[in-house]
Write an enzyme that holds these catalytic residues in place. Structure first.
Site, mmCIF file in Angstrom:
data_model
loop_
_atom_site.group_PDB
_atom_site.id
_atom_site.type_symbol
_atom_site.label_atom_id
_atom_site.label_comp_id
_atom_site.label_asym_id
_atom_site.label_seq_id
_atom_site.Cartn_x
_atom_site.Cartn_y
_atom_site.Cartn_z
ATOM 1 N N GLY A 123 0.813 -1.213 0.000
ATOM 2 C CA GLY A 123 0.000 0.000 0.000
ATOM 3 C C GLY A 123 0.844 1.258 0.000
ATOM 4 O O GLY A 123 1.871 1.350 -0.671
ATOM 5 N N SER A 209 3.475 -6.194 -4.060
ATOM 6 C CA SER A 209 2.781 -4.944 -4.361
ATOM 7 C C SER A 209 3.734 -3.759 -4.179
ATOM 8 O O SER A 209 4.802 -3.730 -4.788
ATOM 9 C CB SER A 209 1.541 -4.838 -3.467
ATOM 10 N N ASP A 283 -6.896 -21.578 -23.183
ATOM 11 C CA ASP A 283 -6.614 -22.557 -22.133
ATOM 12 C C ASP A 283 -5.791 -23.734 -22.670
ATOM 13 O O ASP A 283 -4.793 -24.153 -22.075
ATOM 14 C CB ASP A 283 -7.939 -23.049 -21.525
ATOM 15 N N ASP A 286 -1.471 -24.497 -23.738
ATOM 16 C CA ASP A 286 -0.399 -25.109 -22.947
ATOM 17 C C ASP A 286 -0.542 -26.625 -22.862
ATOM 18 O O ASP A 286 0.165 -27.284 -22.111
ATOM 19 C CB ASP A 286 -0.356 -24.484 -21.545
ATOM 20 N N ASP A 290 -7.452 -26.848 -18.402
ATOM 21 C CA ASP A 290 -7.471 -26.997 -16.945
ATOM 22 C C ASP A 290 -7.843 -25.714 -16.214
ATOM 23 O O ASP A 290 -7.707 -25.612 -14.998
ATOM 24 C CB ASP A 290 -6.084 -27.467 -16.464
ATOM 25 N N ASP A 448 -3.424 -9.929 -12.232
ATOM 26 C CA ASP A 448 -3.286 -8.789 -11.331
ATOM 27 C C ASP A 448 -3.943 -7.575 -11.980
ATOM 28 O O ASP A 448 -3.542 -7.162 -13.068
ATOM 29 C CB ASP A 448 -1.798 -8.530 -11.068
ATOM 30 N N HIS A 485 -4.004 -9.815 -7.477
ATOM 31 C CA HIS A 485 -2.943 -8.998 -6.917
ATOM 32 C C HIS A 485 -2.324 -9.647 -5.680
ATOM 33 O O HIS A 485 -2.890 -9.592 -4.598
ATOM 34 C CB HIS A 485 -3.468 -7.609 -6.573
HETATM 35 CA CA LIG Z 1 -4.328 -24.633 -19.662
#
Ligand SMILES: [Ca+2]
Length: 567
Positions: A123, A209, A283, A286, A290, A448, A485
């Site tokens: 922060g 952060s 998805d 790769d 999943d 994030d 984040h």
């Molecule tokens: Ca995947």
């Protein structure tokens, strides 16, 4: 200036070395030295430290023994230690008349491992967070203190009640930006020397952060003080990120179906529709369908918001986006700009974690309650008037071009711009860190919503290009698919990155991958509500050293790490 003079002398030495070797890539000459491992020691004093440990500009307010089990991390008892509290550089500001100090606490294990950990907090600081030393950003199963490190935590020069108006005082700005770390570090090492009879053999700094920002700033400014750096979801260009987030907030307000409510500009149902469309395209890239998009880069080429999400033909109902939404949201993902087209901060990757509450909070709520005050008081020159300031109005109505100019301004009172005191100087040049044998590990969630993983990729690519295309002998980056984040999101967000960092710094074990787990039901550190019900609550993945990504081997459980390899 100390940094600049060091840099030029290092550059001269490097040039001489390159000449002797017949040339080579900039900064990448020779192998890096191997540092020796730390050795432990026993605590020899505690309650007497308030009088024994004497340092300039330092007041020790208390020192007391803490029994084993008084603190716990994820249900595990923290061993017996000593806590020392104090403050440095008590002063009264000549600008706002208020009292300031750099508050801190140190926790010193009875059984010490010979190492020091600077816990960089998040922060806008302002709180002396309990100095357990998180080993990553999210709720972890372990901590630096539990592993035997001596840990310091600080408020970085102002207290919570002074947030964010401390920025009216120019010195408090600088302490928050980088100087508190510079002032606390030698004092902390001195306390360790007094308490154990020797200083730390190895020193580490880490946080997520703003703590990740502190860490990357320290990698540039204080590379002579630390051997290992652990930067999580770093907001290393925080004033720019906050300004861009305010620009995004104004875009969402312009798209809002309920005037004044930015979250109705991109509803939860609409964000889930976009997440699903991204997953449909990305998805499987790769090798595994999943719910995790590991190949972030390939995904950005495969997904097109305009093409792959239906355009509403009638009223918005959550299953489509209006034409105006597509234009506005696509612009924000490519990076908010000034009116003349200058990108304020960074692009953002499309990922499967956009439908979460964490994403919503940072995009729609934080601009009014956090970004506005930080930009208005801590970063812009001149700062706003606290007596008339209204955060929501500031976020909703400020001219973005004016904010962008003001965070880069200086005047006779505020002589250092926010981009100078908040960001790492010469970010692509870590030649001192590398030549000492120190190491840097960075992790960043690809969902994030406040600091973009694209900006960490840009930072890391800067290191690579200034080191002949390969920085992996001293710096590594790990993207965490789906993580919001510092934690949360549909992700494997629980990992100990401190232990691999120590093994790299002190034993030369290069961390090709780091094991991470989902925090499903019954996780001792607290469950992550964003973990899909179809996953094992303990699903595991390797976090791969960038640019490698975790790819499915073609067989084996989708919940096991060894079904995936880094390629
Ligand atoms: Ca995947």
């Amino acid at each position: 200036m100390r940094f600049a003079s060091h840099r030029s002398s290092a550059a001269l030495a490097l040039a001489a070395l390159l000449a002797a070797c017949g040339g080579g890539d900039n900064n990448n000459a020779g192998t890096v030295p191997q540092l020796t491992a730390a050795t432990g020691a026993a605590l020899t004093s505690c309650t007497d430290l308030t009088t024994r440990a004497a340092f300039a500009n330092t007041t020790f307010t208390a020192a007391s023994a803490v029994a084993a089990g008084t603190l716990s991390v994820a249900g595990n008892a923290v061993p017996a230690h000593c806590v020392v509290t104090g403050r440095m550089f008590d002063r009264v500001s000549t600008v706002d008349g208020k009292s300031y100090a750099i508050g801190f606490e140190m926790r010193l294990p009875n059984a010490w491992n010979g190492r020091f950990f600077y816990q960089a907090n998040g922060g806008t600081d302002g709180s002396v967070v309990t100095a357990t030393g998180p080993a990553d950003g999210g709720p972890t199963l372990t901590s630096a203190l539990a592993q035997g490190f001596a840990v310091i935590s600080s408020d970085a020069g102002h207290n919570a009640a002074q947030n964010p108006t401390f920025g009216v005082d120019p010195q408090a700005r600088l302490d928050y930006g980088y100087q508190a770390v510079g002032k606390l570090t030698p004092m902390a090492k001195g306390v360790i020397q007094t308490a154990y009879g020797k200083g730390p053999d190895r020193s580490y700094i880490g946080g997520c952060s703003n703590g990740g920002r502190h860490t990357l700033v320290a990698a540039s400014r204080y590379a002579d003080q630390y051997d290992g750096f652990l930067a999580g979801d770093p907001g290393w260009r925080l004033p720019l990120a906050a300004t861009a987030n305010i620009a995004g907030y104004q875009t969402y307000l312009s798209l809002a179906s309920t005037p004044g409510n930015a979250s109705t500009g991109f509803t939860t149902a609409e964000r889930q529709t976009v997440s699903n469309a991204v997953a449909a395209k990305c998805d499987a890239l790769d090798g595994a369908t999943d719910g995790l998009i590991q190949d972030t880069k390939a995904c950005q080429a495969a997904f097109d918001l305009n093409r792959d999400v239906p355009t509403c033909t009638g009223a918005r109902d959550g299953t489509c986006l209006s034409a105006a939404q597509k234009t506005g949201i696509a612009q924000l993902f490519s990076g908010a700009t000034t009116s003349t087209g200058t990108k304020i901060y960074s692009s953002w990757p499309y990922d499967a974690g956009l439908g979460t509450g964490g994403w919503s909070f940072w995009k729609f709520t934080v601009p009014s309650i956090l970004d506005s005050g930080a930009v208005a008081f801590i970063w812009q020159v001149p700062p706003a008037d606290p007596s008339t300031f209204n955060g929501p109005t500031f976020a909703a109505t400020s001219n973005i071009d004016t904010l962008y100019a003001n965070i880069q301004s200086i005047n006779a009172t505020y002589t250092e711009s926010s981009l100078s005191f908040m960001t790492p100087p010469h970010p692509a040049d870590l030649s001192l860190l590398r030549s000492r044998g120190a190491k840097l590990m960075i992790y960043h969630g690809t969902s994030d919503p406040i600091f973009s993983s694209d900006d960490s990729v840009a930072y890391y690519e800067g290191l690579r290009s200034s080191n002949g295309g390969d920085a992996s002998d001293f710096a590594r980056l790990y993207l965490v698919a789906g993580m919001n984040h510092c934690s949360g999101g549909p992700a494997t967000d629980q990992f100990d990155m401190l232990t691999p960092l120590v093994n790299w710094v002190e034993h030369g074990v290069a961390p090709e991958s780091v094991l991470a787990s989902a925090r499903g039901a019954s996780n001792p550190a607290g469950a992550n509500a964003d973990v899909p019900a179809t996953w094992s609550p303990t699903r595991m993945r390797p976090l791969c050293s960038y640019p490698k990504v975790a790819r499915y081997s073609g067989s084996g459980s989708l919940d096991l790490a060894n079904s995936f390899t880094c390629q």
